[in-house]
Design a protein around this motif. Sequence first.
Motif, PDB file in Angstrom:
ATOM      1  N   PRO A  33      12.872 -50.909  -8.650  1.00 20.44           N
ATOM      2  CA  PRO A  33      12.397 -51.670  -7.486  1.00 20.44           C
ATOM      3  C   PRO A  33      13.119 -51.354  -6.187  1.00 20.44           C
ATOM      4  O   PRO A  33      12.659 -51.731  -5.111  1.00 20.44           O
ATOM      5  N   SER A  34      14.252 -50.641  -6.264  1.00 23.22           N
ATOM      6  CA  SER A  34      14.977 -50.298  -5.038  1.00 23.22           C
ATOM      7  C   SER A  34      14.470 -49.011  -4.399  1.00 23.22           C
ATOM      8  O   SER A  34      14.862 -48.673  -3.282  1.00 23.22           O
ATOM      9  N   VAL A  35      13.587 -48.290  -5.093  1.00 18.99           N
ATOM     10  CA  VAL A  35      13.059 -47.026  -4.566  1.00 18.99           C
ATOM     11  C   VAL A  35      11.899 -47.307  -3.609  1.00 18.99           C
ATOM     12  O   VAL A  35      10.921 -47.950  -3.990  1.00 18.99           O
ATOM     13  N   PRO A  36      11.978 -46.847  -2.364  1.00 21.32           N
ATOM     14  CA  PRO A  36      10.889 -47.093  -1.414  1.00 21.32           C
ATOM     15  C   PRO A  36       9.721 -46.131  -1.611  1.00 21.32           C
ATOM     16  O   PRO A  36       9.909 -44.963  -1.944  1.00 21.32           O
ATOM     17  N   PHE A  37       8.524 -46.659  -1.402  1.00 19.11           N
ATOM     18  CA  PHE A  37       7.316 -45.850  -1.386  1.00 19.11           C
ATOM     19  C   PHE A  37       6.704 -45.986   0.003  1.00 19.11           C
ATOM     20  O   PHE A  37       6.497 -47.090   0.492  1.00 19.11           O
ATOM     21  N   THR A  38       6.462 -44.858   0.663  1.00 16.52           N
ATOM     22  CA  THR A  38       5.896 -44.888   2.006  1.00 16.52           C
ATOM     23  C   THR A  38       4.564 -44.150   2.038  1.00 16.52           C
ATOM     24  O   THR A  38       4.383 -43.133   1.366  1.00 16.52           O
ATOM     25  N   VAL A  39       3.649 -44.688   2.829  1.00 19.20           N
ATOM     26  CA  VAL A  39       2.359 -44.044   3.072  1.00 19.20           C
ATOM     27  C   VAL A  39       2.226 -43.833   4.575  1.00 19.20           C
ATOM     28  O   VAL A  39       2.480 -44.758   5.356  1.00 19.20           O
ATOM     29  N   LYS A  40       1.831 -42.621   4.962  1.00 17.43           N
ATOM     30  CA  LYS A  40       1.747 -42.274   6.378  1.00 17.43           C
ATOM     31  C   LYS A  40       0.330 -41.844   6.754  1.00 17.43           C
ATOM     32  O   LYS A  40      -0.024 -40.669   6.620  1.00 17.43           O
ATOM     33  N   PRO A  41      -0.500 -42.770   7.238  1.00 18.09           N
ATOM     34  CA  PRO A  41      -1.805 -42.370   7.773  1.00 18.09           C
ATOM     35  C   PRO A  41      -1.623 -41.564   9.069  1.00 18.09           C
ATOM     36  O   PRO A  41      -0.689 -41.804   9.831  1.00 18.09           O
ATOM     37  N   SER A  42      -2.522 -40.631   9.286  1.00 17.38           N
ATOM     38  CA  SER A  42      -2.459 -39.790  10.487  1.00 17.38           C
ATOM     39  C   SER A  42      -3.229 -40.435  11.627  1.00 17.38           C
ATOM     40  O   SER A  42      -4.327 -40.959  11.439  1.00 17.38           O
ATOM     41  N   ILE A  43      -2.635 -40.388  12.832  1.00 22.61           N
ATOM     42  CA  ILE A  43      -3.317 -40.832  14.043  1.00 22.61           C
ATOM     43  C   ILE A  43      -3.094 -39.779  15.118  1.00 22.61           C
ATOM     44  O   ILE A  43      -1.993 -39.633  15.637  1.00 22.61           O
ATOM     45  N   ASP A  44      -4.153 -39.038  15.432  1.00 15.73           N
ATOM     46  CA  ASP A  44      -4.034 -37.943  16.397  1.00 15.73           C
ATOM     47  C   ASP A  44      -4.682 -38.268  17.736  1.00 15.73           C
ATOM     48  O   ASP A  44      -4.753 -37.423  18.630  1.00 15.73           O
ATOM     49  N   GLY A  45      -5.175 -39.492  17.870  1.00 18.60           N
ATOM     50  CA  GLY A  45      -5.771 -39.936  19.124  1.00 18.60           C
ATOM     51  C   GLY A  45      -6.206 -41.375  18.967  1.00 18.60           C
ATOM     52  O   GLY A  45      -6.165 -41.927  17.869  1.00 18.60           O
ATOM     53  N   VAL A  46      -6.611 -41.981  20.058  1.00 16.71           N
ATOM     54  CA  VAL A  46      -7.122 -43.349  20.026  1.00 16.71           C
ATOM     55  C   VAL A  46      -8.636 -43.305  20.224  1.00 16.71           C
ATOM     56  O   VAL A  46      -9.127 -42.703  21.186  1.00 16.71           O
ATOM     57  N   GLY A  47      -9.364 -43.913  19.293  1.00 17.51           N
ATOM     58  CA  GLY A  47     -10.825 -43.950  19.398  1.00 17.51           C
ATOM     59  C   GLY A  47     -11.476 -42.610  19.121  1.00 17.51           C
ATOM     60  O   GLY A  47     -11.158 -41.932  18.138  1.00 17.51           O
ATOM     61  N   GLU A  48     -12.377 -42.201  20.014  1.00 16.22           N
ATOM     62  CA  GLU A  48     -13.174 -40.994  19.793  1.00 16.22           C
ATOM     63  C   GLU A  48     -12.330 -39.727  19.738  1.00 16.22           C
ATOM     64  O   GLU A  48     -12.707 -38.756  19.072  1.00 16.22           O
ATOM     65  N   LEU A  49     -11.203 -39.717  20.443  1.00 11.40           N
ATOM     66  CA  LEU A  49     -10.344 -38.524  20.426  1.00 11.40           C
ATOM     67  C   LEU A  49      -9.854 -38.240  19.009  1.00 11.40           C
ATOM     68  O   LEU A  49      -9.817 -37.072  18.583  1.00 11.40           O
ATOM     69  N   HIS A  50      -9.468 -39.285  18.281  1.00 12.64           N
ATOM     70  CA  HIS A  50      -9.022 -39.103  16.897  1.00 12.64           C
ATOM     71  C   HIS A  50     -10.139 -38.480  16.063  1.00 12.64           C
ATOM     72  O   HIS A  50      -9.912 -37.513  15.326  1.00 12.64           O
ATOM     73  N   ASP A  51     -11.351 -39.019  16.180  1.00 10.51           N
ATOM     74  CA  ASP A  51     -12.486 -38.495  15.408  1.00 10.51           C
ATOM     75  C   ASP A  51     -12.777 -37.047  15.765  1.00 10.51           C
ATOM     76  O   ASP A  51     -13.100 -36.223  14.900  1.00 10.51           O
ATOM     77  N   GLU A  52     -12.646 -36.724  17.047  1.00 10.89           N
ATOM     78  CA  GLU A  52     -12.920 -35.352  17.499  1.00 10.89           C
ATOM     79  C   GLU A  52     -11.927 -34.370  16.910  1.00 10.89           C
ATOM     80  O   GLU A  52     -12.304 -33.297  16.427  1.00 10.89           O
ATOM     81  N   ILE A  53     -10.643 -34.720  16.940  1.00 10.62           N
ATOM     82  CA  ILE A  53      -9.609 -33.814  16.432  1.00 10.62           C
ATOM     83  C   ILE A  53      -9.673 -33.717  14.916  1.00 10.62           C
ATOM     84  O   ILE A  53      -9.500 -32.631  14.346  1.00 10.62           O
ATOM     85  N   ARG A  54      -9.936 -34.840  14.240  1.00 12.16           N
ATOM     86  CA  ARG A  54      -9.969 -34.844  12.779  1.00 12.16           C
ATOM     87  C   ARG A  54     -11.301 -34.355  12.216  1.00 12.16           C
ATOM     88  O   ARG A  54     -11.407 -34.082  11.023  1.00 12.16           O
ATOM     89  N   GLY A  55     -12.335 -34.278  13.065  1.00 14.00           N
ATOM     90  CA  GLY A  55     -13.603 -33.686  12.641  1.00 14.00           C
ATOM     91  C   GLY A  55     -14.477 -34.580  11.792  1.00 14.00           C
ATOM     92  O   GLY A  55     -15.404 -34.091  11.132  1.00 14.00           O
ATOM     93  N   VAL A  56     -14.233 -35.911  11.810  1.00 16.12           N
ATOM     94  CA  VAL A  56     -15.032 -36.843  11.013  1.00 16.12           C
ATOM     95  C   VAL A  56     -15.392 -38.048  11.867  1.00 16.12           C
ATOM     96  O   VAL A  56     -14.506 -38.795  12.292  1.00 16.12           O
ATOM     97  N   LYS A  57     -16.665 -38.242  12.116  1.00 15.59           N
ATOM     98  CA  LYS A  57     -17.117 -39.387  12.909  1.00 15.59           C
ATOM     99  C   LYS A  57     -16.823 -40.677  12.141  1.00 15.59           C
ATOM    100  O   LYS A  57     -17.109 -40.786  10.956  1.00 15.59           O
TER     101      LYS A  57
END
Length: 383
Positions: A140-164
């Motif tokens: 229980p002392s071992v940390p687990f981390t998850v890192k979602p990617s954010i390459d822009g806010v709103g439409e910019l993120h969708d444009e860079i990531r290529g998924v509407k």
Amino acid sequence: MKKSDLFFRLGPNLVQYRMNRWFGYQNINPITLTYSVTAACQSKCKTCQIGAMFCQDPARARRDLTLDEIEKIFKTMKPVYFFNMSGGEPFMRKDLPEIVALACKYLKPRVVHTPTNAILSERIVEYTEKIINIVREYDPSVPFTVKPSIDGVGELHDEIRGVKGNFEKLLCTIDGLKKLEEKYDNFHLELGTVISNYNIDYLDEIEDFVHSLGVESYRNEVAECRTEFFNIGDPITPPAEVYQNLIRDFARKVEQNIAKKKNLAKTTEALRVVYYDIAAKILEKKRQVIPCYAGVSNVHINYDGGVWPCCVLGYEKQMGNLRDYNYDFGKLWNSNEANEVRKYIRKRNCACPLANQAYSNILMDFPSLWKAGVKSLQFGLKK
């Protein structure tokens, strides 16, 4: 990473790595394993072609190591400190929790981490909770981390990531993971940005947005051309002078926001500030500014069993394939082919700002480690 671990768990390895660099590589064991669990990915990022190649040829994922193959490999490995999962998109593997269970059983990691493109929101939250409980049962002392990617806010993120619609999925994923963070003390959510020529003018907006979400940990790294990403020659990396100006702002913002962060986050941020400076110097000088221990302290296992010193050299300097070594990691790791790759790196034939490797390199470089330690103490005094 706990400060005590630096001395009692990592310290002996760090001394051994430095000795091996001087006298030849023998009986070394990596402290960091990054495992690309699948070739599958739904994203069509402007900075990476893995997803585009998978969408064109989904059969690529049929070469993923099976759960039985993974167990055979992990059985032959010694314990590691960091267990990082990568892809493709890790959560596209329906047996991802079982992979973590095998890692906990055989590799005994002290940190477990995975990034995600955040598209499969419901599955990501469901699997994350499963993995949290697997890790808690192990320790229980071992940390687990998850890192979602954010390459822009709103439409910019969708444009860079290529998924509407990716940005809306990202917000949904963050919301679900924040609830898990409130529920489990060994789970940590962080967000990450790949800084490229496509979002370089919007980084303040991205960072302000991240802070508005109440996410404590935020990291970024510069976009790179890597054989892993099949993007060699793509115009994605910002000029060195531009990145240098950016890292000054990053370091300033870290200090502005450090008082409200937990002690573990303060230690991490201290390393991050040192990393920013090193990354900027590498881009400027186009050489290793501190010795690189890729293929020594760190190892990368590709989805098909290929073993790399790092994901930047990847296919170009593969040490071998575990399927050709009867899944015996030790035999491959100590092979002549692997040692030739280490010699190539030791002679400074390559240089990159890869964050994952840079943090290990900092631990091995006394001046850089000293800077991080002083910065950590300074951060610790800020309340």
